[in-house]
Write a protein that holds these residues in place. Structure first.
Motif, PDB file in Angstrom:
ATOM      1  N   MET A   1       0.849  -1.209   0.000  1.00 15.84           N
ATOM      2  CA  MET A   1       0.000   0.000   0.000  1.00 15.84           C
ATOM      3  C   MET A   1       0.885   1.259   0.000  1.00 15.84           C
ATOM      4  SD  MET A   1      -2.965   0.998   2.728  1.00 15.84           S
ATOM      5  CE  MET A   1      -4.175   2.233   2.413  1.00 15.84           C
ATOM      6  N   ASN A   2       0.401   2.305  -0.584  1.00  9.93           N
ATOM      7  CA  ASN A   2       1.114   3.580  -0.603  1.00  9.93           C
ATOM      8  C   ASN A   2       1.382   4.075   0.822  1.00  9.93           C
ATOM      9  OD1 ASN A   2       0.716   6.691  -0.360  1.00  9.93           O
ATOM     10  ND2 ASN A   2       1.530   6.332  -2.406  1.00  9.93           N
ATOM     11  N   ARG A   3       2.626   4.521   1.076  1.00  2.00           N
ATOM     12  CA  ARG A   3       3.019   4.880   2.458  1.00  2.00           C
ATOM     13  C   ARG A   3       2.264   6.082   3.002  1.00  2.00           C
ATOM     14  NH1 ARG A   3       9.168   5.110   3.771  1.00  2.00           N
ATOM     15  NH2 ARG A   3       9.332   6.507   1.986  1.00  2.00           N
ATOM     16  N   ILE A   4       1.934   7.026   2.124  1.00  3.16           N
ATOM     17  CA  ILE A   4       1.209   8.221   2.590  1.00  3.16           C
ATOM     18  C   ILE A   4      -0.248   7.854   2.913  1.00  3.16           C
ATOM     19  CG2 ILE A   4       0.271  10.449   1.753  1.00  3.16           C
ATOM     20  CD1 ILE A   4       3.157  10.612   2.843  1.00  3.16           C
ATOM     21  N   CYS A   5      -0.856   7.028   2.058  1.00  3.38           N
ATOM     22  CA  CYS A   5      -2.237   6.584   2.315  1.00  3.38           C
ATOM     23  C   CYS A   5      -2.289   5.826   3.638  1.00  3.38           C
ATOM     24  CB  CYS A   5      -2.738   5.694   1.192  1.00  3.38           C
ATOM     25  SG  CYS A   5      -2.973   6.584  -0.343  1.00  3.38           S
ATOM     26  N   ASN A   6      -1.294   4.984   3.828  1.00  4.34           N
ATOM     27  CA  ASN A   6      -1.197   4.193   5.047  1.00  4.34           C
ATOM     28  C   ASN A   6      -1.045   5.075   6.287  1.00  4.34           C
ATOM     29  OD1 ASN A   6      -1.358   1.577   5.676  1.00  4.34           O
ATOM     30  ND2 ASN A   6       0.833   1.140   5.516  1.00  4.34           N
ATOM     31  N   LEU A   7      -0.136   6.030   6.195  1.00  2.00           N
ATOM     32  CA  LEU A   7       0.177   6.903   7.337  1.00  2.00           C
ATOM     33  C   LEU A   7      -1.035   7.725   7.773  1.00  2.00           C
ATOM     34  CD1 LEU A   7       2.457   8.062   9.177  1.00  2.00           C
ATOM     35  CD2 LEU A   7       2.853   9.791   7.398  1.00  2.00           C
ATOM     36  N   PHE A   8      -1.758   8.265   6.793  1.00  2.00           N
ATOM     37  CA  PHE A   8      -2.859   9.164   7.143  1.00  2.00           C
ATOM     38  C   PHE A   8      -4.237   8.487   7.095  1.00  2.00           C
ATOM     39  CE2 PHE A   8       0.292  12.314   5.283  1.00  2.00           C
ATOM     40  CZ  PHE A   8       0.728  12.753   6.524  1.00  2.00           C
ATOM     41  N   GLY A   9      -4.290   7.251   6.638  1.00  2.00           N
ATOM     42  CA  GLY A   9      -5.571   6.548   6.554  1.00  2.00           C
ATOM     43  C   GLY A   9      -6.480   7.114   5.468  1.00  2.00           C
ATOM     44  N   ILE A  10      -5.883   7.439   4.319  1.00  2.00           N
ATOM     45  CA  ILE A  10      -6.653   8.039   3.218  1.00  2.00           C
ATOM     46  C   ILE A  10      -6.617   7.120   1.986  1.00  2.00           C
ATOM     47  CG2 ILE A  10      -6.392  10.420   4.015  1.00  2.00           C
ATOM     48  CD1 ILE A  10      -4.010  10.755   2.139  1.00  2.00           C
ATOM     49  N   THR A  11      -7.458   7.432   0.999  1.00  2.40           N
ATOM     50  CA  THR A  11      -7.547   6.580  -0.191  1.00  2.40           C
ATOM     51  C   THR A  11      -6.543   6.995  -1.270  1.00  2.40           C
ATOM     52  OG1 THR A  11      -9.903   6.431   0.298  1.00  2.40           O
ATOM     53  CG2 THR A  11      -9.208   5.617  -1.853  1.00  2.40           C
ATOM     54  N   TYR A  12      -6.382   8.286  -1.464  1.00 10.76           N
ATOM     55  CA  TYR A  12      -5.467   8.800  -2.504  1.00 10.76           C
ATOM     56  C   TYR A  12      -4.352   9.610  -1.842  1.00 10.76           C
ATOM     57  CZ  TYR A  12      -9.702   7.782  -5.113  1.00 10.76           C
ATOM     58  OH  TYR A  12     -10.805   7.161  -5.615  1.00 10.76           O
ATOM     59  N   PRO A  13      -3.105   9.480  -2.331  1.00 14.43           N
ATOM     60  CA  PRO A  13      -1.986  10.195  -1.690  1.00 14.43           C
ATOM     61  C   PRO A  13      -1.928  11.669  -2.107  1.00 14.43           C
ATOM     62  CG  PRO A  13      -1.154   8.862  -3.495  1.00 14.43           C
ATOM     63  CD  PRO A  13      -2.631   8.634  -3.460  1.00 14.43           C
ATOM     64  N   ILE A 161      18.423  11.632   0.837  1.00 15.96           N
ATOM     65  CA  ILE A 161      18.970  11.723   2.193  1.00 15.96           C
ATOM     66  C   ILE A 161      17.995  11.254   3.286  1.00 15.96           C
ATOM     67  CG2 ILE A 161      20.610  13.565   1.630  1.00 15.96           C
ATOM     68  CD1 ILE A 161      17.839  14.726   3.669  1.00 15.96           C
ATOM     69  N   THR A 162      16.810  10.784   2.895  1.00 13.47           N
ATOM     70  CA  THR A 162      15.874  10.357   3.944  1.00 13.47           C
ATOM     71  C   THR A 162      15.090   9.112   3.558  1.00 13.47           C
ATOM     72  OG1 THR A 162      14.110  11.082   5.430  1.00 13.47           O
ATOM     73  CG2 THR A 162      13.985  11.894   3.183  1.00 13.47           C
ATOM     74  N   THR A 163      14.670   8.378   4.580  1.00 19.48           N
ATOM     75  CA  THR A 163      13.811   7.218   4.340  1.00 19.48           C
ATOM     76  C   THR A 163      12.372   7.533   4.765  1.00 19.48           C
ATOM     77  OG1 THR A 163      14.394   6.408   6.528  1.00 19.48           O
ATOM     78  CG2 THR A 163      15.633   5.495   4.673  1.00 19.48           C
ATOM     79  N   VAL A 164      12.176   8.739   5.323  1.00 19.15           N
ATOM     80  CA  VAL A 164      10.838   9.177   5.750  1.00 19.15           C
ATOM     81  C   VAL A 164       9.982   9.404   4.490  1.00 19.15           C
ATOM     82  CG1 VAL A 164       9.642  11.118   6.901  1.00 19.15           C
ATOM     83  CG2 VAL A 164      11.784  10.247   7.847  1.00 19.15           C
ATOM     84  N   PRO A 165       8.680   9.063   4.517  1.00 15.17           N
ATOM     85  CA  PRO A 165       7.838   9.324   3.341  1.00 15.17           C
ATOM     86  C   PRO A 165       7.847  10.807   2.941  1.00 15.17           C
ATOM     87  CG  PRO A 165       6.642   8.005   4.962  1.00 15.17           C
ATOM     88  CD  PRO A 165       7.936   8.399   5.603  1.00 15.17           C
ATOM     89  N   VAL A 166       7.909  11.053   1.645  1.00 17.68           N
ATOM     90  CA  VAL A 166       8.015  12.435   1.147  1.00 17.68           C
ATOM     91  C   VAL A 166       6.848  12.762   0.222  1.00 17.68           C
ATOM     92  CG1 VAL A 166       9.419  14.045  -0.220  1.00 17.68           C
ATOM     93  CG2 VAL A 166      10.552  12.393   1.297  1.00 17.68           C
TER      94      VAL A 166
END
Ligand SMILES: Cc1cc2nc3c(=O)[nH]c(=O)nc-3n(C[C@H](O)[C@H](O)[C@H](O)COP(=O)(O)O)c2cc1C
Length: 210
Positions: A1-13, A161-166
């Motif tokens: 699953m898309n990391r941003i959708c996962n993080l925020f609990g949304i359908t589209y990033p 330089i980062t592994t955090v979702p961008v």
């Protein structure tokens, strides 16, 4: 699953960026109801106005939404307390040091994203423990950083330089440009100007028309 959708609990990033005078509860709830993430822009609101917008947004959507807080806000302590008291789950901070509030917001169960315009500040975000970074290129509407790095140059530099979702921001306003950003490694996008022109935005109609 898309990391941003996962993080925020949304359908589209797709994040609707916080925008002074444009993104109140109407716009934020409409975007969240459509499956993206709507953000109330606290930057143009007195603390009690913000509280009202959060309450109206909660009544208008059952989907996740957030609040954007520019950190140079004069009544920042009050604003942060309101966001905590009202049970907001997602905060996008900008225009300041991510170290100042991230830990405190985390302690209250709030997911934190921070907006930056350079890879140097993206590294500071990682040190501060933010959950996601907005890489905002010089094309972006509103007040952007002093750097003049454009989105398509900034994004790969930050991804390196980062592994955090961008999330990429600046100059994105179509499906094709979302795809372009994601091809360059963006996990999601934050869009401002295009949303400022919608019916639900509180920008003046003459501005929208023009
Ligand atoms: C009218 C306007 C007001 C804005 N106000 C804010 C703000 O209060 N806080 C913030 O972090 N970003 C602000 N921004 C930036 C947006 O959140 C977003 O990152 C940016 O608009 C993305 O670029 P785009 O306009 O090319 O889509 C603003 C943008 C616009 C157009």
């Amino acid at each position: 699953m898309n990391r941003i959708c996962n993080l925020f609990g949304i359908t589209y990033p797709i994040i609707q960026g916080g925008m002074v005078w444009c993104s109140g509860w109407r716009l934020a709830s409409a975007v969240s109801n459509a499956g993206g993430l709507g953000l109330i822009g606290a930057g143009s609101m007195h603390p009690e106005t913000l509280r009202e917008h959060i309450r109206k947004c909660k009544a208008a959507t059952e989907k996740p939404f957030g609040v954007n807080i520019p950190l140079m806000y004069p009544e920042i302590d009050t604003i942060i307390q309101i966001v905590i008291d009202e049970g907001v789950k997602i905060v996008f901070t900008s225009a300041g040091n991510p170290k100042t509030w991230t830990e405190h917001l985390h302690q209250h169960g709030i997911t934190v994203a921070h907006v930056v315009a350079s890879s140097k500040f993206a590294a500071k975000c990682e040190e501060a423990g933010v959950d996601a970074i907005v890489a905002e290129g010089f094309e972006a509407g509103g007040h952007n950083g002093r750097e003049e790095t454009t989105t398509l140059c900034l994004l790969p530099a930050i991804k390196k330089i980062t592994t955090v979702p961008v999330m990429a921001a600046g100059g994105i306003g179509s499906g094709e440009s979302i795809l372009a950003a994601m091809t360059l490694g963006a996990d999601g996008v934050q869009i401002g100007t295009r949303f400022a022109l919608t019916e639900e935005s509180s920008a003046h109609f003459t501005f929208k028309d023009r």
